[in-house]
Design a protein around this motif. Structure first.
Motif, short mmCIF file in Angstrom:
data_model
loop_
_atom_site.label_atom_id
_atom_site.label_comp_id
_atom_site.label_asym_id
_atom_site.label_seq_id
_atom_site.Cartn_x
_atom_site.Cartn_y
_atom_site.Cartn_z
N ASN A 194 33.36 45.18 41.86
CA ASN A 194 32.81 43.81 41.96
C ASN A 194 33.99 42.70 41.53
O ASN A 194 34.24 41.55 42.11
CB ASN A 194 31.52 43.33 41.65
CG ASN A 194 30.47 44.12 42.07
OD1 ASN A 194 30.41 44.44 43.42
ND2 ASN A 194 29.33 44.30 41.26
N GLY A 195 34.67 43.27 40.55
CA GLY A 195 35.52 42.59 39.71
C GLY A 195 36.91 43.19 39.47
O GLY A 195 36.99 44.46 39.66
N LYS A 196 38.00 42.54 39.28
CA LYS A 196 39.23 42.97 39.05
C LYS A 196 39.89 42.15 37.67
O LYS A 196 39.89 41.20 37.56
CB LYS A 196 40.07 42.86 39.98
CG LYS A 196 41.47 43.45 39.88
CD LYS A 196 42.49 43.07 41.07
CE LYS A 196 43.67 43.69 41.26
NZ LYS A 196 43.82 45.27 40.87
N LEU A 197 40.34 43.16 36.56
CA LEU A 197 40.96 42.62 35.44
C LEU A 197 42.63 42.69 36.05
O LEU A 197 42.96 43.20 36.59
CB LEU A 197 40.56 43.60 34.32
CG LEU A 197 39.37 43.53 33.75
CD1 LEU A 197 39.06 44.68 32.72
CD2 LEU A 197 39.19 42.22 33.13
N LEU A 198 43.21 42.12 34.98
CA LEU A 198 44.72 41.97 35.05
C LEU A 198 45.37 43.27 34.92
O LEU A 198 45.18 44.18 34.09
CB LEU A 198 45.21 41.22 33.62
CG LEU A 198 46.76 40.91 33.87
CD1 LEU A 198 47.07 39.95 34.69
CD2 LEU A 198 47.19 40.58 32.60
N PHE A 200 40.74 37.87 34.87
CA PHE A 200 39.61 38.50 35.45
C PHE A 200 39.21 37.69 36.71
O PHE A 200 39.46 36.55 36.35
CB PHE A 200 38.36 38.61 34.56
CG PHE A 200 37.40 38.98 35.29
CD1 PHE A 200 37.03 40.57 35.66
CD2 PHE A 200 36.22 38.12 35.59
CE1 PHE A 200 36.04 40.94 36.35
CE2 PHE A 200 35.13 38.61 36.34
CZ PHE A 200 34.99 39.78 36.64
N MET A 201 39.18 38.40 37.77
CA MET A 201 38.49 37.44 38.96
C MET A 201 37.59 38.29 39.80
O MET A 201 37.75 39.60 39.68
CB MET A 201 39.50 37.01 39.76
CG MET A 201 40.62 38.24 40.27
SD MET A 201 41.83 37.36 41.42
CE MET A 201 40.76 36.46 42.81
N TRP A 202 36.78 37.59 40.68
CA TRP A 202 35.73 38.32 41.41
C TRP A 202 36.52 38.85 42.59
O TRP A 202 37.65 38.05 43.08
CB TRP A 202 34.70 37.48 41.69
CG TRP A 202 33.91 37.29 40.81
CD1 TRP A 202 33.92 35.95 40.18
CD2 TRP A 202 33.06 38.05 39.99
NE1 TRP A 202 33.09 35.95 39.06
CE2 TRP A 202 32.29 37.20 38.90
CE3 TRP A 202 32.54 39.28 40.10
CZ2 TRP A 202 31.66 37.53 38.05
CZ3 TRP A 202 31.50 39.69 39.09
CH2 TRP A 202 31.02 38.80 38.00
N LYS A 203 36.44 40.29 43.02
CA LYS A 203 36.95 40.67 44.20
C LYS A 203 36.50 39.66 45.71
O LYS A 203 35.64 39.27 45.52
CB LYS A 203 36.73 42.14 44.44
CG LYS A 203 37.57 42.98 43.37
CD LYS A 203 37.47 44.53 43.85
CE LYS A 203 38.28 45.56 42.95
NZ LYS A 203 38.19 46.81 43.45
N GLU A 204 37.52 40.00 46.68
CA GLU A 204 37.41 39.34 47.88
C GLU A 204 35.97 39.74 48.45
O GLU A 204 35.65 40.85 48.38
CB GLU A 204 38.29 39.61 48.81
CG GLU A 204 38.27 38.81 50.06
CD GLU A 204 39.48 39.26 51.22
OE1 GLU A 204 39.56 38.60 51.86
OE2 GLU A 204 40.25 39.83 50.63
N GLY A 205 35.08 38.71 48.79
CA GLY A 205 33.81 39.01 49.35
C GLY A 205 32.78 38.98 48.09
O GLY A 205 31.59 38.84 48.55
#
Length: 600
Positions: free
Chosen positions: A548-552, A507-512
């Motif tokens: 706001n975020g992105k999973l694998l 998981f990570m936060w999207k750009e911005g």
């Protein structure tokens, strides 16, 4: 033998036949059922005899001498009565004749025979020949196809039964369980056998009758063949070749020849779209098919084969092992004839390669498997070919859309369908036979390098077909369902391109977007100072849905979040403390969850 002749004599009625002014009496006569030739004046004959007086007293016998009596009829070498008695006889005919003294030794007599004696001769004719006789050839079996006939200076291997003209056997190669191997026309054989063999076909059987002057002459061979004997060989030609012969190649496959519509449809399924060629067959027919790649020196090939001798006896087959024969060409890993014969072969081609022994296993052969000086025939079917220098060969089957704004690149997450087959069209696998979506990370070692090269640069909606050599595929070991050193043919249709997460991240936060400062309190809904799996699940799903975020990519949300929870739960108590709530960084090598990219 003596008893048999005497019993035959008694088994027939006595009758007279007048010869030489009716003075010779034939007391007994047995004529064989088949009489192809009768004695004429000037013929040379061989016969056995008993000589007796009218009272039955014996005076001479060829049997007691241990050899036949050999003479020429009408030459004055015999008493007149015996000359007359032999005329008209057939081979193997038995006669008992009475010869009066005026046609024998007259009133004077001779040593051991008194004057005025009437003589009885009990004799059987064993051979007839004439100095004008030539070699007689009778073919008893002729194969349907005779691609070549034996000629002077050829080396031949054949089996034979050798008999005298009366049927008595003097030698047989079958008894020795081997062929007779020799050159023709080089003085290695009696002249009559040279003549009798020339013009024969492989697998032909012929009977060769040789008069004595073209065989062993008046002296015989001092072993099994008596002097002045006509001899007969029943010959079976095993194979022959010439020292100047090269390997002979004939295309046998009819998959690509001229045909009616139904036959063309049947043959078409054998032709890979990338691997078309023009094929020329043994009957001279051709079909316009393309073969962009033929076997060349230093290539690596995989082929099936049936190996036999020229008489059709099989000695080896790759099909018996259920495995192709895999080897390099041009590095002396094959016999010279096979190296020459396989050059220029196209994938899917079925060839017959005839190899003379000097390009095969030579005079020694291989003990227990291949006789010395044997001509070998290999029926081969080429499965695939590649060279260690080969790259992936790609053909665009469906062009990319004109509005293609993004092409697949390294680290992209790609969704696609594929079909996999071998170079000869054998189906291996298809994503359409599996459940779910087929996807992978491009350039992370998730797929073979050859498929990665095919995918890179593709647009969504594009279809590509690529030929992948084994060093960019599964190499020498192969894989489940994929033979070692196999060239692979992929057909790929790209459906979707997505950004991937850095390696190791779930998981990570999207750009911005950045991680909130009060992250722990936002997740800890019940404010009990610890985060449960349900609380983490609820929060991440909400953030992902909000953009706001992105999973694998490519994995189930719940599975991914469960794995993320396990990674952070250091004390494994089933809850996350504030100090444990730290999302993995790109450098973190943790559990990355279940994927759908475990394909070939």
């Amino acid at each position: 033998m003596h008893i048999k002749i005497f019993s035959i004599w008694l088994s027939f009625l006595l009758y007279d036949v007048a010869l030489s002014q009716e003075q010779i009496k034939i007391l007994h006569q047995w004529i064989p059922p088949n009489c192809e030739r009768k004695v004429e004046s000037g013929d040379s004959v061989r016969y056995h005899y008993y000589g007796m007086f009218e009272d039955g007293k014996h005076f001479d016998s060829s049997y007691m001498r241990g050899r036949t009596y050999n003479t020429r009829v009408g030459s004055g070498m015999l008493i007149q009565g015996m000359d007359d008695a032999l005329l008209g006889m057939c081979l193997n005919e038995h006669r008992i004749v009475s010869i009066p003294p005026d046609l024998a030794y007259g009133d004077e007599g001779t040593d051991g025979i008194p004057g005025g004696a009437t003589l009885l001769f009990n004799f059987v004719l064993l051979d007839i020949s004439n100095e004008d006789d030539t070699v007689q050839i009778k073919t008893t079996y002729m194969p349907e196809n005779c691609e070549r006939k034996l000629k002077d200076t050829d080396f031949v291997r054949y089996r034979y039964n050798g008999t005298l003209l009366n049927g008595e056997e003097f030698h047989s190669s079958y008894d020795e369980e081997r062929t007779y191997d020799t050159y023709v026309g080089q003085g290695w054989l009696i002249r009559g056998m040279d003549i009798g063999l020339i013009g024969s076909c492989m697998k032909e059987r012929r009977t060769i009758t040789i008069p004595s002057h073209l065989a062993y002459g008046v002296k015989g061979d001092d072993k099994n063949i008596p002097p002045a004997a006509t001899i007969r060989f029943d010959v079976e030609i095993v194979d022959f070749h010439n020292p100047d012969d090269e390997a002979v190649v004939v295309t046998l496959s009819q998959k690509f020849g001229s045909a009616n519509n139904n036959e063309k449809k049947e043959r078409a399924r054998w032709v890979h779209p990338i691997l078309k060629r023009r094929n020329k067959f043994a009957d001279g027919s051709e079909d316009a098919v393309t073969c962009p790649r033929k076997v060349e020196d230093t290539d690596f090939v995989r082929y099936h084969y049936n190996a036999s001798f020229a008489d059709g006896t099989k000695f080896a087959s790759s099909h018996d092992n259920n495995h192709t024969y895999d080897t390099y060409v041009g590095f002396r890993r094959l016999i010279a004839g096979m190296e020459r014969g396989i050059l220029g072969t196209c994938v899917g081609e079925h060839r017959k390669i005839t190899i003379p022994p000097h390009l095969g296993y030579g005079e020694p052969g291989i003990e227990g498997t291949i006789p010395g000086s044997a001509v070998l025939i290999f029926d081969i079917y080429l499965v695939d070919v590649h060279n260690p220098k080969d790259e992936v060969k790609v053909e665009v089957i469906r062009d990319p859309p004109t509005d293609c704004e993004r092409k697949a690149a390294k680290d992209d997450y790609l969704t696609y369908d594929y079909e996999l087959e071998l170079m000869d069209g054998t189906k291996i696998d298809s994503s359409k036979n599996r459940e779910g979506t087929w996807a992978t990370y491009n350039g992370r070692g998730r797929v073979i390098l050859g498929l990665q090269n095919m995918l890179t640069g593709m647009c969504v909606g594009e279809i590509r077909k690529g030929v992948v050599p084994p060093h960019l595929g599964f190499g020498e070991p192969g894989a489940d369902g994929i033979p070692g050193s196999a060239v692979l043919v992929y057909t790929v249709e790209l459906h979707k391109i997505e950004d991937s997460l850095p390696n190791g991240m779930l998981f990570m936060w999207k750009e911005g977007k950045s991680e909130p400062e009060n992250l722990f309190s936002l997740i800890d809904d019940d404010a009990n100072g610890k985060v449960s799996i349900d609380e983490l699940m609820s929060y991440i799903v909400k953030e992902v849905d909000a953009g706001n975020g992105k999973l694998l990519p490519g994995a189930e949300k719940e599975k991914t979040i469960e794995n993320l929870f396990k990674v952070m739960d250091k004390d494994e108590d089933g809850f996350l403390q504030e100090k444990e709530l730290e999302f993995p960084t790109p450098q973190f090598e943790g559990i990355i969850g279940e994927k759908v990219d475990d394909e070939l």
